[in-house]
Every structure is written in structure tokens, then in C-alpha cells.
Design a protein around this motif. Structure first.
Motif, PDB file in Angstrom:
ATOM      1  N   HIS A 191     -88.333 129.062 -48.715  1.00  0.00           N
ATOM      2  CA  HIS A 191     -87.155 129.039 -47.759  1.00  0.00           C
ATOM      3  C   HIS A 191     -87.535 129.849 -46.459  1.00  0.00           C
ATOM      4  O   HIS A 191     -87.101 129.232 -45.316  1.00  0.00           O
TER       5      HIS A 191
ATOM      6  N   SER B 158     -79.740 123.575 -47.176  1.00  0.00           N
ATOM      7  CA  SER B 158     -79.045 123.906 -48.178  1.00  0.00           C
ATOM      8  C   SER B 158     -78.057 122.832 -48.644  1.00  0.00           C
ATOM      9  O   SER B 158     -78.017 122.414 -49.963  1.00  0.00           O
ATOM     10  N   ALA B 159     -77.695 121.749 -47.690  1.00  0.00           N
ATOM     11  CA  ALA B 159     -77.224 120.373 -48.111  1.00  0.00           C
ATOM     12  C   ALA B 159     -78.076 119.835 -49.019  1.00  0.00           C
ATOM     13  O   ALA B 159     -77.465 119.217 -49.968  1.00  0.00           O
TER      14      ALA B 159
ATOM     15  N   ARG C 171     -82.543 126.587 -33.455  1.00  0.00           N
ATOM     16  CA  ARG C 171     -82.129 125.787 -34.376  1.00  0.00           C
ATOM     17  C   ARG C 171     -82.188 126.346 -35.863  1.00  0.00           C
ATOM     18  O   ARG C 171     -81.972 125.444 -36.821  1.00  0.00           O
ATOM     19  N   HIS C 172     -82.259 127.524 -36.073  1.00  0.00           N
ATOM     20  CA  HIS C 172     -82.320 128.172 -37.276  1.00  0.00           C
ATOM     21  C   HIS C 172     -80.930 127.716 -38.181  1.00  0.00           C
ATOM     22  O   HIS C 172     -81.059 127.438 -39.352  1.00  0.00           O
ATOM     23  N   GLY C 173     -79.974 127.975 -37.648  1.00  0.00           N
ATOM     24  CA  GLY C 173     -78.738 127.782 -38.248  1.00  0.00           C
ATOM     25  C   GLY C 173     -78.770 126.228 -38.626  1.00  0.00           C
ATOM     26  O   GLY C 173     -77.926 126.047 -39.916  1.00  0.00           O
ATOM     27  N   GLN C 174     -78.879 125.340 -37.925  1.00  0.00           N
ATOM     28  CA  GLN C 174     -78.851 123.859 -38.285  1.00  0.00           C
ATOM     29  C   GLN C 174     -79.810 123.551 -39.357  1.00  0.00           C
ATOM     30  O   GLN C 174     -79.398 122.846 -40.447  1.00  0.00           O
TER      31      GLN C 174
ATOM     32  N   ILE D 105     -81.045 125.551 -41.587  1.00  0.00           N
ATOM     33  CA  ILE D 105     -80.399 126.222 -42.957  1.00  0.00           C
ATOM     34  C   ILE D 105     -79.432 125.331 -43.658  1.00  0.00           C
ATOM     35  O   ILE D 105     -79.469 125.020 -44.789  1.00  0.00           O
ATOM     36  N   GLY D 106     -78.628 125.003 -42.698  1.00  0.00           N
ATOM     37  CA  GLY D 106     -77.503 124.091 -42.959  1.00  0.00           C
ATOM     38  C   GLY D 106     -77.866 122.845 -43.836  1.00  0.00           C
ATOM     39  O   GLY D 106     -77.503 122.315 -44.898  1.00  0.00           O
ATOM     40  N   ILE D 107     -78.912 122.060 -43.065  1.00  0.00           N
ATOM     41  CA  ILE D 107     -79.530 120.690 -43.570  1.00  0.00           C
ATOM     42  C   ILE D 107     -80.332 120.968 -44.882  1.00  0.00           C
ATOM     43  O   ILE D 107     -80.123 120.229 -45.836  1.00  0.00           O
TER      44      ILE D 107
END
Length: 111
Positions: free
Chosen positions: A43, A63-64, A54-57, A59-61
Motif C-alpha cells: 500500500h 481503497s474502492a 494526488r495521494h488522497g485521490q 488512496i480513495g481509488i
């Protein structure tokens, strides 16, 4: 260290094809859980490939995708359980995961 653990994580559940008794099954599941700790390193490496903004994006993608893949895996494992029984369904899923890890590891070494 990620690759050896990713390759080894499928080995203990492969032994479920032998229909182990409960104590051995618990040991095998514990070993699988320990070996799956490689996901923390994977991860982190995955997130480091993205630009800082873009780290948050990512992580979101990621995780989804993980949640969706796990849901699909549970569905397929349930179908296998209905037709093969739990012990063989676990072994088949472990074999599929191990083969996938081998393919990913081999493709990464070529690049």
C-alpha cells in the motif's frame, strides 16, 4: 520483502484441501494473516507512485478497488463453496491468489 510474503501468503490456505482439524486450520489462518501483512508495504509503495498532490485521490481509488475486489472474491468463493465445499473453495482461491502473485512478481522483474 513484499514479493516473498505475497508469494507465501497463499501457501497455508492451500493446505485446507487436506481438510485439517480445527486447531491446525486456526494455525493456517493465523499464518495467512501474518503473511498478509505485506499489504502494508504494498500500500505504501502504491501511494508513493503518485504525485504528492494526488495521494488522497490514489488512496480513495485504491481503497474502492480493493473493496470491490474483495466483494467479488467473496461472491466467487461462495459459489465455489456451494459446488466444491469449503475446504476446496479455500484451496482454489489460495491457488488463484498464488498464481496471480507469481505472475505479477515475474512481470515486475522483467521491467
Amino acid at each position: 520483502m513484499r514479493a516473498p510474503m505475497a508469494l507465501a501468503v497463499g501457501v497455508p490456505p492451500l493446505l485446507s484441501a487436506l481438510q485439517p482439524d480445527l486447531p491446525l486450520a486456526l494455525v493456517l489462518l493465523g499464518a495467512t494473516g501474518f503473511l498478509s501483512s505485506y499489504m502494508v508495504l504494498a500500500h505504501t509503495a502504491f501511494i508513493r507512485t503518485a504525485p504528492d498532490n494526488r495521494h488522497g485521490q490514489v488512496i480513495g481509488i485504491g481503497s474502492a478497488g480493493l473493496i470491490g475486489g474483495q466483494g467479488l472474491g467473496v461472491l466467487l468463493a461462495g459459489l465455489l463453496d456451494d459446488s466444491l465445499g469449503a475446504h476446496l473453495a479455500i484451496a482454489v482461491c489460495a491457488a488463484a491468489g498464488t498464481l496471480t502473485a507469481i505472475a505479477i512478481t515475474a512481470s515486475g522483474r522483467r521491467t
